[in-house]
Design an enzyme around this catalytic site. Structure first.
Site: not given
Lengths: 432, 451
Positions: B73, B76-77, B153
């Site tokens: 993840h 992904e950022h 997040e």
């Protein structure tokens, strides 16, 4: 029964250039109006109904009546009890959803073309002959009460409710339309019947459809669907002039990340400067990663996962709102950065480059909103609610293009008011 | 795990194609494979001149190296932080300047990137997406700031939400050995140490055309997409060292697990049980189809068995449901939930739920209900055709979870062929408490209350 601040109806609406010429304004024999985009390639219809007024028309002392009433529309109607109504709907694979907000009751329907008559009869029954059986009332009331209890411990909801209460006080916008544990517990069947008679009235209904249905069919359908509604309902609530002062209201809540709602007075949807304000908001906090707030708070400093601002032109008040969440030990810095950006844009406006990029984003992205029967029907009904004409679509991009740097700078000075920018922070913020 | 929080729900339902009502829905889908092994799926929808362009990698959080949870993840950022030719943020800025929007998402089995644009902007999207597949450039500064973002997040999605914390604990208890027991966003103590090397190692290992699927849905001609794909993605060499996806498997599960989670922020207690359950396997989707229908029969809306028994015939609950998602590379879960009515304890709620399921297994399935469910499944396909994005996503999820386009297209008929006997057999098999975690989510610690 959610409480979303941002809905499609609040945003700029329109359709593709070619779709715009395809919008038909259908007048039925009995004088009902609906907007239609006929699109026969997929054998189903998306139908949207809106009744202006909504939960703000709750009678004094009956907070939560509209919310409970709307939730009960699908819980039995005519000869069918709750499970009978559900089974009948399932057997034709129709999908009905009933929702309420401060300013409207929304009914969304999807049905297969081949089951149109059966689907519309079920929908009609739920609108004009809901049973409001006592066992259904008790069952759904228990769900609503559970939701109210959960909301009281949810930082996001606490933030929204606290903001509304602070700003609107005793106006209907000042309290959650779900009601309180006490007010909902006290609601009787008569209260729900009264809410039903008031809210679903013929003088305030808007209809749009998209999909596999002709204008003629839609006209006939309208007359059947709406014929037995009460002719009129109660007067709308009073307008409210939003007034805030710069500052922070902390609502203590034991959770690791503070949630903040911030803002002040906004702009009416029919204000001639609304286009300029809308473009301005894209630059400040409305778009994606390119917006200044996102860039300063997230991309440069890593203070949050998301920060947004949005214009909220409600029917009886206008807000300019924002939302952000940061860890308790970082929220103070987040608030400070947002304040600085607010002040900076109020005094210096936007750059030519920012304006041009926002325009390209808005005009280019316009077409992408109209990517299905469901979205098109929702947008068409939203346009009617906002008092726009179908022609609006043809001029919308030109109106965006026409916004000048001078317009933006002037509107920035008027709209953005750092000395009114108030924050409600829920959590255990340090340094606030 | 979208990179950017989205305020409205994008993907509401996930039912599948049903050709019996639809005029050959499969005809709208065309597939190719590039020489470098990249799969191409084109879904045509010519109603509006728009397109969604997606690249999916067959790599998600369950493919991470142990000890670096959250790196899939995090990467992904970081994919938005620039390449040899694009500055940090320039990717999204360019999409926006072309009137489009873009985002990305990470799950256990996949990572995906997408842009929605006018159809004539497709070449530019391909050019940029192909560029970052090979030319990603990251600095230490990017890493540090963006790591703060993913921790915020996690704060927003998990730490601030006791229901999410509860879910993490249940998943960790259910999967004794398989990485599905590790949260997609990562455990916080590992996230704070994620670094540039971890991100690049994951990138080098998994981001290659022979591990990717291109999906284009909207107003495009398949042959035009193929031509563009060859031009932009074709030159990227395959990764010859790409390994087959073998995750650590579950040992025999021989004991029931139960957990009690208390958090003062919980206002509405509930009981949730997750059973380990088989997923849809390529060429063998029948059992998963039966479980899909079982979830509908038990928990799909107002006329479902659990609702009838626990909300209508008795007033034990204010909400019940059953849920199952068959699209998964490895063993998935079948869940039951009961939110007890006021005055009903969690223990009583659980007992009522178990009794309702036991009765159901004795009584069998109402044929009318089954017929309604099957008709709805067919209809939902028609509704699904209204949304090219959703169709694209359906294929992306399937193809990164071990299924083929043929499997996706066969699924509706397999669902329609499921019998009441199949459903009951699947129920008897899946409802094995030794392979289950039962969790209580509670507002206050009971011991504290009694002291």
């Amino acid at each position: 029964m959610k409480r979303l601040i941002l809905t499609v109806g609040l945003m700029f609406c329109g359709a593709f250039a070619q779709a715009s010429t395809d919008i038909q304004v259908v007048e039925s024999e009995a004088g009902h109006t609906a907007w239609l985009v006929e699109e026969p390639s997929i054998p189903f219809v998306a139908l949207e109904l809106r009744f202006k007024g909504g939960a703000s028309l709750d009678a004094p002392g009956k907070r939560g009546a509209a919310n409970l009433m709307v939730a009960l529309l699908e819980e039995g109607a005519g000869d069918l009890d709750a499970r009978g109504f559900a089974a009948a709907t399932e057997s034709i694979a129709a999908q009905f959803s009933y929702d309420v907000s401060d300013d409207s009751v929304s009914i969304s329907a999807k049905f297969l073309s081949e089951t149109q008559d059966e689907a519309m009869e079920l929908l009609r029954q739920s609108l004009i002959a809901p049973r409001f059986d006592q066992d259904a009332i008790d069952r759904v009331r228990a769900q609503v009460l559970s939701g109210i209890t959960s909301d009281a411990k949810d930082p996001d909801t606490i933030a929204t409710q606290s903001w509304d209460n602070l700003v609107f006080g005793d106006h209907p916008y000042g309290s959650d339309y779900s009601g309180t544990l006490d007010s909902v517990s006290a609601l009787t069947r008569d209260d729900i019947l009264a809410s039903h008679q008031s809210l679903l009235a013929d003088d305030r209904v808007y209809v749009a459809a998209a999909g596999d249905i002709s204008a003629e069919e839609l006209g006939a359908l309208l007359d059947k669907l709406l014929a037995d509604l009460p002719a009129s309902g109660p007067e709308m609530p009073a307008d409210f002039d939003v007034q805030t002062k710069a500052g922070v209201t902390v609502i203590p809540f034991d959770t690791p990340q503070s949630v903040a709602v911030f803002g002040h007075k906004g702009m009416k949807r029919d204000d001639p400067d609304f286009f300029a304000a809308y473009v301005l908001n894209v630059v400040l906090g409305g778009g994606g990663f390119e917006a200044r707030l996102m860039n300063e708070v997230r991309e440069k400093r890593g203070l949050t996962y998301g920060v947004y601002s949005y214009l909220v032109p409600k029917d009886h008040a206008e807000l300019y709102l924002g939302r952000v969440a940061s860890a308790n030990d970082r929220i103070a810095e987040t608030v400070s950065v947002i304040r600085d950006e607010w002040a900076k844009m109020a005094s210096a406006g936007v750059t030519e480059d920012e304006l041009n990029r926002a325009k390209t984003y808005l005009t280019g992205g316009y077409a992408l909103r109209f990517d299905g029967n469901g979205p098109i029907a929702r947008i068409l009904v939203g346009m009617q609610m906002e008092g726009l004409s179908p022609d609006y679509i043809k001029t919308r991009n030109a109106n965006i293009e026409a916004v000048t740097l001078e317009d933006i700078q002037r509107v920035a000075g008027e709209l953005l008011q750092p000395d009114q920018l108030h924050f409600v922070v829920v959590g255990q913020p340090e340094g606030l | 795990m979208l990179r950017l929080p989205i305020l409205t729900s994008l993907f509401a339902f996930t039912m599948s194609l049903a050709p019996s009502l639809v005029t050959a829905a499969s005809d709208q889908v065309t597939t190719y494979e590039l020489d470098n092994g990249m799969d191409v799926v084109v879904i045509e929808d010519h109603r509006v001149p728009a397109v969604v362009h997606m690249v999916w990698y067959r790599a998600g959080s369950a493919d991470e190296t142990r000890g670096t949870s959250g790196i899939a993840h995090f990467l992904e950022h970081l994919m938005f932080k620039g390449t040899e030719t694009l500055d940090p943020g320039e990717f999204s800025k360019t999409v926006a300047a072309n009137g489009g929007s873009d985002n990305a998402f990470t799950s256990y089995d996949y990572t995906g990137y997408f842009q929605r644009v006018a159809s004539d902007r497709l070449p530019l999207m391909m050019q940029m997406e192909a560029d970052r597949m090979v030319n990603l450039r990251l600095t230490e500064a990017d890493i540090l700031t963006e790591r703060e973002v993913i921790i915020e997040e996690r704060n927003q999605r998990v730490e601030n939400d006791p229901g999410s914390l509860f879910r993490e604990q249940r998943m960790a208890a259910l999967y004794l050995n398989h990485p599905y027991g590790t949260p997609i966003i990562g455990w916080r103590h590992e996230m704070v140490d994620l670094g540039l090397d971890d991100a690049l190692a994951y990138f080098e290992r998994f981001y290659a055309p022979n591990n990717a699927i291109l999906i284009v849905a909207g107003d495009v001609q398949p042959e035009d997409v193929l031509k563009l794909a060859k031009e932009h993605y074709g030159p990227i060499p395959a990764n010859p060292e790409l390994e087959a996806r073998h995750r650590p498997e579950e040992p025999p599960q021989i004991v029931e697990r139960r957990l009690m989670f208390s958090d003062p922020r919980v206002a509405q207690p509930y009981v949730l049980r997750s059973y380990l359950a088989p997923e849809r396997d390529s060429g063998a989707q029948e059992k998963a189809a039966a479980l899909t229908l079982l979830a509908e029969v038990l928990g799909g809306g107002q006329t479902s068995v659990l609702n009838r028994k626990l909300q209508f015939e008795t007033q034990k609950s204010i909400y019940t449901s059953a849920f199952y998602s068959g699209v998964s590379l490895d063993d998935t879960t079948f869940g039951l939930i009961i939110v007890p009515a006021k005055g009903v304890s969690l223990e009583e709620g659980e007992a009522a739920l178990d009794a309702a399921v036991a009765e159901f297994l004795e009584e069998g399935i109402d044929p009318d209900q089954l017929e309604r469910i099957k008709f709805q499944l067919k209809a939902q396909d028609i509704y699904a055709r209204d949304d090219a994005n959703r169709l694209a996503r359906r294929y992306g999820v399937a193809l990164t979870s071990g299924l083929t386009v043929e499997d996706v297209q066969a699924w509706p008929d397999i669902l329609q062929a499921v019998t009441a006997e199949d459903i009951l057999a699947a129920a008897h098999e899946v409802f094995d408490r030794k392979k289950a975690v039962t969790g209580y989510l509670m507002g206050e610690d009971k011991q504290e209350v009694s002291q």
